[in-house]
Design an enzyme around this catalytic site. Structure first.
Site, short mmCIF file in Angstrom:
data_model
loop_
_atom_site.label_atom_id
_atom_site.label_comp_id
_atom_site.label_asym_id
_atom_site.label_seq_id
_atom_site.Cartn_x
_atom_site.Cartn_y
_atom_site.Cartn_z
N LYS A 87 38.48 43.38 51.43
CA LYS A 87 39.18 42.15 51.07
C LYS A 87 38.27 40.95 51.36
O LYS A 87 37.78 40.78 52.48
CB LYS A 87 40.47 42.07 51.90
CG LYS A 87 41.55 41.20 51.30
CD LYS A 87 42.85 41.41 52.09
CE LYS A 87 43.97 40.56 51.54
NZ LYS A 87 45.17 40.65 52.40
O1 G3P Z 1 49.12 39.32 51.30
C1 G3P Z 1 49.09 37.97 51.61
C2 G3P Z 1 50.11 37.69 52.62
O2 G3P Z 1 49.85 38.39 53.78
C3 G3P Z 1 50.42 36.29 52.90
O3 G3P Z 1 51.78 36.30 53.08
O4 G3P Z 1 53.92 35.52 53.91
O5 G3P Z 1 51.80 34.98 55.17
O6 G3P Z 1 52.30 33.87 53.00
P1 G3P Z 1 52.49 35.09 53.83
#
Ligand code: G3P
Length: 217
Positions: A87
């Site tokens: 990643k």
């Molecule tokens: O995969 C990306 C993710 O981990 C971000 O999610 O909920 O932290 O915006 P969030």
């Protein structure tokens, strides 16, 4: 549509895997920290543990922000397990690293995508997956799903094979809307996947079937 779970929590990964519909896992440094997984050795072991639970791709994020560092780190991560996808953040050196890994035949997931332009660059650089963060766009009053549609249109115009991995999914409706648009993959919390199960008429209907069965027996 592939279903990935966005967590580093092994119990939740096991539960999603046991449903039989899981295609992979995405993680990031924040999700690792949330589970108390710190230090290079522990993080690496955690990636291996995740790969042993699931059958599909497991994204492991580099911490370096320069090309040389990303390549070195990415090679170590990719060598951990055949399911590992490296990643890489959407920054200038990240684009170079995506191209490098693409030429080497190593799978990548370009993360922190917030615009159609960034999505175009990720595809040009040969990313396997690219992750637009729809929830975080919604958080700042910008339509995250609209970005998924824009990227779908652009990729279809040119036949780019980079897979749209709708990320930062917060709830079940995000999953359904992404499926309608044609995102290749969704990654979200276990609740966003299990939420797809729920309908009150299913529960009422099942209760009635069971009740009627008992009457006849
Ligand atoms: O995969 C990306 C993710 O981990 C971000 O999610 O909920 O932290 O915006 P969030």
């Amino acid at each position: 549509m592939k279903f990935f779970i966005d967590t580093a929590n092994l119990d939740q990964i096991r539960e999603a895997q046991s449903l039989g519909v899981l295609d992979g896992v995405t993680t990031n440094p924040s999700l690792m920290a949330k589970e108390g997984i710190t230090g290079e050795k522990n993080i690496i072991q955690h990636y291996i543990d995740i790969c042993e639970i699931v059958d599909g791709d497991v994204s492991a994020e580099v911490i370096s922000v320069d090309f040389k560092g990303m390549v070195e780190e990415g090679k170590i991560l990719a060598a951990l397990h055949p399911q590992i996808v490296v990643k890489i953040p959407m920054i200038e050196d990240g684009v170079k690293a995506l191209k490098y890994f693409s030429d080497e035949g190593i799978k990548t997931n370009c993360t922190l995508i917030f615009s159609a332009g960034q999505a175009l660059l990720a595809a040009k650089a040969g990313a396997t997956y690219m992750s637009p963060f729809i929830g975080r766009l919604d958080d700042i009053s910008t339509d995250g799903l609209n970005l998924i549609q824009e990227i779908r249109d652009i990729y279809d115009n040119y036949g780019f094979e980079t897979q749209i991995l709708a990320a930062s999914i917060r709830h079940t409706m995000h999953v359904i809307e992404c499926a309608k648009i044609g995102a290749d993959v969704m990654t979200g919390p276990l609740s966003s996947i299990k939420g797809l199960l729920k309908h009150p008429l299913t529960d009422i209907g099942l209760a009635k079937f069971l009740e009627d069965y008992k009457k006849g027996n």
